[in-house]
Design a protein around this motif. Structure first.
Motif, PDB file in Angstrom:
ATOM      1  N   LYS A  46       0.812  -1.226   0.000  1.00  0.00           N
ATOM      2  CA  LYS A  46       0.000   0.000   0.000  1.00  0.00           C
ATOM      3  C   LYS A  46       0.844   1.274   0.000  1.00  0.00           C
ATOM      4  CE  LYS A  46      -3.865  -2.106   2.547  1.00  0.00           C
ATOM      5  NZ  LYS A  46      -4.632  -2.073   3.816  1.00  0.00           N
ATOM      6  N   SER A  47       2.152   1.121   0.127  1.00  0.00           N
ATOM      7  CA  SER A  47       3.017   2.293   0.247  1.00  0.00           C
ATOM      8  C   SER A  47       2.986   3.160  -1.015  1.00  0.00           C
ATOM      9  CB  SER A  47       4.461   1.852   0.513  1.00  0.00           C
ATOM     10  OG  SER A  47       5.332   2.961   0.439  1.00  0.00           O
ATOM     11  N   PRO A  48       2.794   4.481  -0.866  1.00  0.00           N
ATOM     12  CA  PRO A  48       2.861   5.380  -2.017  1.00  0.00           C
ATOM     13  C   PRO A  48       4.300   5.830  -2.315  1.00  0.00           C
ATOM     14  CG  PRO A  48       2.189   6.612  -0.081  1.00  0.00           C
ATOM     15  CD  PRO A  48       2.370   5.181   0.359  1.00  0.00           C
ATOM     16  N   TYR A  49       5.243   5.317  -1.528  1.00  0.00           N
ATOM     17  CA  TYR A  49       6.631   5.743  -1.664  1.00  0.00           C
ATOM     18  C   TYR A  49       7.519   4.588  -2.108  1.00  0.00           C
ATOM     19  CZ  TYR A  49       4.623   9.375   1.277  1.00  0.00           C
ATOM     20  OH  TYR A  49       3.807  10.344   1.790  1.00  0.00           O
ATOM     21  N   THR A  50       8.683   4.943  -2.673  1.00  0.00           N
ATOM     22  CA  THR A  50       9.641   3.937  -3.138  1.00  0.00           C
ATOM     23  C   THR A  50      10.507   3.426  -1.995  1.00  0.00           C
ATOM     24  OG1 THR A  50       9.729   5.066  -5.271  1.00  0.00           O
ATOM     25  CG2 THR A  50      11.466   3.483  -4.826  1.00  0.00           C
ATOM     26  N   ARG A  51      10.817   4.298  -1.032  1.00  0.00           N
ATOM     27  CA  ARG A  51      11.678   3.924   0.086  1.00  0.00           C
ATOM     28  C   ARG A  51      10.884   3.997   1.390  1.00  0.00           C
ATOM     29  NH1 ARG A  51      14.307   6.449  -3.771  1.00  0.00           N
ATOM     30  NH2 ARG A  51      16.329   5.643  -4.458  1.00  0.00           N
ATOM     31  N   ILE A  52      10.979   2.926   2.189  1.00  0.00           N
ATOM     32  CA  ILE A  52      10.191   2.827   3.419  1.00  0.00           C
ATOM     33  C   ILE A  52      11.110   2.488   4.590  1.00  0.00           C
ATOM     34  CG2 ILE A  52       8.215   1.716   4.529  1.00  0.00           C
ATOM     35  CD1 ILE A  52       7.354   0.731   1.784  1.00  0.00           C
ATOM     36  N   PRO A  53      11.086   3.270   5.679  1.00  0.00           N
ATOM     37  CA  PRO A  53      11.832   2.898   6.886  1.00  0.00           C
ATOM     38  C   PRO A  53      11.159   1.698   7.570  1.00  0.00           C
ATOM     39  CG  PRO A  53      11.350   5.263   6.839  1.00  0.00           C
ATOM     40  CD  PRO A  53      10.512   4.621   5.781  1.00  0.00           C
ATOM     41  N   GLU A 108      27.178  13.187  -2.735  1.00  0.00           N
ATOM     42  CA  GLU A 108      28.408  12.547  -2.269  1.00  0.00           C
ATOM     43  C   GLU A 108      28.146  11.140  -1.750  1.00  0.00           C
ATOM     44  OE1 GLU A 108      30.256  14.969   0.641  1.00  0.00           O
ATOM     45  OE2 GLU A 108      30.548  16.683  -0.714  1.00  0.00           O
ATOM     46  N   ASN A 109      27.073  10.981  -0.990  1.00  0.00           N
ATOM     47  CA  ASN A 109      26.780   9.690  -0.351  1.00  0.00           C
ATOM     48  C   ASN A 109      25.892   8.777  -1.196  1.00  0.00           C
ATOM     49  OD1 ASN A 109      28.063  10.158   2.366  1.00  0.00           O
ATOM     50  ND2 ASN A 109      26.613  11.848   2.392  1.00  0.00           N
ATOM     51  N   LYS A 110      25.508   9.265  -2.385  1.00  0.00           N
ATOM     52  CA  LYS A 110      24.641   8.463  -3.278  1.00  0.00           C
ATOM     53  C   LYS A 110      23.363   8.040  -2.554  1.00  0.00           C
ATOM     54  CE  LYS A 110      27.974   8.653  -6.276  1.00  0.00           C
ATOM     55  NZ  LYS A 110      27.881   9.619  -7.403  1.00  0.00           N
ATOM     56  N   ARG A 111      22.763   8.979  -1.840  1.00  0.00           N
ATOM     57  CA  ARG A 111      21.524   8.709  -1.125  1.00  0.00           C
ATOM     58  C   ARG A 111      20.426   9.640  -1.624  1.00  0.00           C
ATOM     59  NH1 ARG A 111      22.869   5.311   3.376  1.00  0.00           N
ATOM     60  NH2 ARG A 111      20.620   5.119   3.577  1.00  0.00           N
ATOM     61  N   ARG A 112      19.173   9.181  -1.455  1.00  0.00           N
ATOM     62  CA  ARG A 112      18.019   9.981  -1.860  1.00  0.00           C
ATOM     63  C   ARG A 112      17.042  10.203  -0.708  1.00  0.00           C
ATOM     64  NH1 ARG A 112      17.346  10.619  -7.302  1.00  0.00           N
ATOM     65  NH2 ARG A 112      15.110  10.924  -7.013  1.00  0.00           N
ATOM     66  N   MET A 113      17.414   9.694   0.473  1.00  0.00           N
ATOM     67  CA  MET A 113      16.572   9.861   1.651  1.00  0.00           C
ATOM     68  C   MET A 113      17.452  10.036   2.877  1.00  0.00           C
ATOM     69  SD  MET A 113      13.941   7.179   3.473  1.00  0.00           S
ATOM     70  CE  MET A 113      12.586   7.365   2.334  1.00  0.00           C
ATOM     71  N   ALA A 114      17.051  10.926   3.782  1.00  0.00           N
ATOM     72  CA  ALA A 114      17.778  11.133   5.028  1.00  0.00           C
ATOM     73  C   ALA A 114      16.782  11.272   6.166  1.00  0.00           C
ATOM     74  CB  ALA A 114      18.652  12.385   4.931  1.00  0.00           C
ATOM     75  N   LEU A 115      17.147  10.764   7.326  1.00  0.00           N
ATOM     76  CA  LEU A 115      16.345  10.916   8.534  1.00  0.00           C
ATOM     77  C   LEU A 115      16.922  12.077   9.342  1.00  0.00           C
ATOM     78  CD1 LEU A 115      15.834   7.185   9.534  1.00  0.00           C
ATOM     79  CD2 LEU A 115      14.238   8.705   8.370  1.00  0.00           C
ATOM     80  N   ILE A 116      16.065  12.975   9.775  1.00  0.00           N
ATOM     81  CA  ILE A 116      16.494  14.197  10.450  1.00  0.00           C
ATOM     82  C   ILE A 116      16.455  13.990  11.962  1.00  0.00           C
ATOM     83  CG2 ILE A 116      16.179  16.682  10.558  1.00  0.00           C
ATOM     84  CD1 ILE A 116      16.622  15.489   7.732  1.00  0.00           C
ATOM     85  N   VAL A 117      17.561  14.344  12.636  1.00  0.00           N
ATOM     86  CA  VAL A 117      17.643  14.196  14.090  1.00  0.00           C
ATOM     87  C   VAL A 117      18.003  15.541  14.714  1.00  0.00           C
ATOM     88  CG1 VAL A 117      18.244  11.753  14.044  1.00  0.00           C
ATOM     89  CG2 VAL A 117      20.062  13.470  13.927  1.00  0.00           C
ATOM     90  N   ASP A 118      17.589  15.740  15.990  1.00  0.00           N
ATOM     91  CA  ASP A 118      17.917  16.979  16.692  1.00  0.00           C
ATOM     92  C   ASP A 118      19.244  16.833  17.415  1.00  0.00           C
ATOM     93  OD1 ASP A 118      17.392  15.421  18.905  1.00  0.00           O
ATOM     94  OD2 ASP A 118      15.507  16.419  19.418  1.00  0.00           O
ATOM     95  N   GLU A 119      19.579  17.818  18.245  1.00  0.00           N
ATOM     96  CA  GLU A 119      20.871  17.810  18.929  1.00  0.00           C
ATOM     97  C   GLU A 119      21.012  16.666  19.932  1.00  0.00           C
ATOM     98  OE1 GLU A 119      21.414  21.136  21.606  1.00  0.00           O
ATOM     99  OE2 GLU A 119      19.255  21.545  21.541  1.00  0.00           O
ATOM    100  N   TYR A 120      19.890  16.062  20.345  1.00  0.00           N
ATOM    101  CA  TYR A 120      19.942  14.932  21.284  1.00  0.00           C
ATOM    102  C   TYR A 120      19.900  13.588  20.569  1.00  0.00           C
ATOM    103  CZ  TYR A 120      18.686  18.763  24.380  1.00  0.00           C
ATOM    104  OH  TYR A 120      18.663  19.965  25.048  1.00  0.00           O
ATOM    105  N   GLY A 121      19.843  13.606  19.246  1.00  0.00           N
ATOM    106  CA  GLY A 121      19.796  12.371  18.485  1.00  0.00           C
ATOM    107  C   GLY A 121      18.400  11.814  18.307  1.00  0.00           C
ATOM    108  N   ASP A 122      17.379  12.546  18.740  1.00  0.00           N
ATOM    109  CA  ASP A 122      16.004  12.078  18.591  1.00  0.00           C
ATOM    110  C   ASP A 122      15.509  12.348  17.174  1.00  0.00           C
ATOM    111  OD1 ASP A 122      15.953  11.312  21.254  1.00  0.00           O
ATOM    112  OD2 ASP A 122      15.204  13.273  21.922  1.00  0.00           O
ATOM    113  N   LEU A 123      14.778  11.382  16.645  1.00  0.00           N
ATOM    114  CA  LEU A 123      14.265  11.500  15.280  1.00  0.00           C
ATOM    115  C   LEU A 123      13.207  12.590  15.202  1.00  0.00           C
ATOM    116  CD1 LEU A 123      14.277  10.238  12.410  1.00  0.00           C
ATOM    117  CD2 LEU A 123      12.400   8.774  13.167  1.00  0.00           C
TER     118      LEU A 123
END
Length: 401
Positions: A204-211, A269-284
């Motif tokens: 059912k995913s509308p996306y190509t990449r899924i966490p 540079e990293n050949k990536r198309r998706m990144a997960l964003i984290v704050d200064e404490y490492g929380d997603l």
């Protein structure tokens, strides 16, 4: 010569325009160019003044000197100064390029005299602390000047091209946090479910990449599943969870303060198309894709409802007011509806209101921010749900009481 557009001149030099090449060489040494022009200009003016004085004295005696001076001043101002220089300022290329063919050999012939004039003139300027031969590029443009150039001097470009150029300039000041998909909106799959349910969710995913995660997206992130690469395995009847996990790729994390210009180069540079964003404490905090980043430059690429405010989240009324889902990003609404709400603090309307009031408000609460009045329409137990935005029009000043 001085009114020439330097950037257009450089373009024509690269195109091989002979007049532009000569003009560019002359402008490389503006002191020598001004020396030869003013040398000839002043010689002609003084010579004309002397001839007019001699003729006036012969015809009218000493009384004719004043008359000749007045008439000559008028003639020189109109026909030798104001009129030709106005014409040259209005059409610099038509005048400067042909003049360059005359000034170039004239400068060579009069080079010793021009050198002597410049020697004394430049020496006088050095005494005053002026650097005559400063090599700094005085025609380089700052970020703000480039933005003004795009807004004011590119009228021939279509509006969408100007918008793209402006967006490119803003990539340095916009962070990934401003355009990311918030954590609560991230489409992810919990692998602790039965394999049948996992496969259904993936289908059912509308996306190509899924966490993929176990239990909680914050605590145990398994990896990123690329559906295109996983398709052969997912179509097998005996597919197992181990097979799916084996083809996942480790997640790529970036700080929320990273600018979009930096992140664009990091994606390459990293050949990536998706990144997960984290704050200064490492929380997603959220998720960013290459498509989200490119949409900041070229505009909306897909029909993803979360990338831009839609008709359900923003309703424009006849009186100009707007009912807005409080979870909408302020920056997206600003861009879509040409508003100027502050974006240097909270990213959503819910966060903006709670920061201003320092508490969770009740319905019907209204605050004013600059020229906008924001009314809380509905709330939940923990957040503002909907707001109504009114644009406050300044009253016209009365000229007479």
């Amino acid at each position: 010569m001085m009114a020439l557009n330097r950037y257009r001149l450089k373009h024509q030099v690269k195109s091989g325009h002979k007049g532009a090449k000569l003009a560019s060489k002359l402008l490389d040494s503006p002191d020598r160019l001004l020396g030869v022009i003013l040398l000839g200009n002043n010689f002609v003016n003084i010579f004309a003044s002397s001839i007019a004085t001699i003729i006036a004295m012969k015809l009218m005696g000493e009384a004719g000197i004043a008359i000749a001076a007045g008439l000559l001043t008028l003639v020189i101002l109109v026909f030798a100064e104001v009129a030709p220089k106005t014409l040259a300022a209005l059409s610099p290329e038509k005048i400067a390029y042909p003049a360059a063919y005359i000034l170039t050999p004239l400068l060579k012939v009069m080079s010793p005299l021009v050198w002597m004039v410049n020697f004394f003139a430049n020496g006088f300027l050095r005494v005053l602390g002026v650097k005559v031969h400063d090599k700094d590029d005085q025609h380089s443009l700052s970020h703000e000047e480039l933005q003004t150039l795009i807004n004011e001097a590119t009228s021939r470009l279509p509006e969408n091209y100007r918008s793209m150029l402006s967006s490119v300039l803003q990539l340095e000041s916009v962070t990934v946090e401003d355009v990311m998909i918030p954590k609560q909106d991230v489409y992810a799959v919990d692998v602790e479910q039965p394999i049948e349910q996992i496969l259904k969710t993936i289908q059912k995913s509308p996306y190509t990449r899924i966490p993929l995660y176990r239990g909680s997206l914050d605590d145990d992130l398994v990896g990123i599943l690329n559906l295109r690469r996983a398709l052969p395995i997912l179509m097998r009847e005996d597919v197992s969870l181990k097979d799916i996990i084996r083809i996942t790729r480790p997640a790529y994390f970036v700080p929320e303060t990273t600018s979009l210009s930096t992140q664009l180069s990091k994606f390459n540079e990293n050949k990536r198309r998706m990144a997960l964003i984290v704050d200064e404490y490492g929380d997603l905090q959220g998720l960013l894709t290459m498509e989200d980043l490119l949409e900041e430059i070229v505009g909306k690429l897909s029909t993803d409802a979360k990338s831009k405010p839609d008709n359900n989240s923003v309703i424009v009324h006849k009186d100009g007011s707007m009912t807005i889902d409080a979870q909408e990003f302020i920056r997206d609404v600003n861009k879509e509806y040409s508003l100027d709400l502050p974006t240097d603090g909270p990213k959503t309307f819910n966060g903006l209101i709670q920061e201003e009031l320092e508490t969770l408000p009740n319905a019907q609460t209204c605050i004013r921010i600059n020229e906008y009045a924001i009314e809380v329409v509905a709330t939940t137990d923990s957040a503002v749900d909907k707001v109504k935005l009114h644009i406050i029009k300044k009253p016209k000043r009365k000229l007479f009481s």
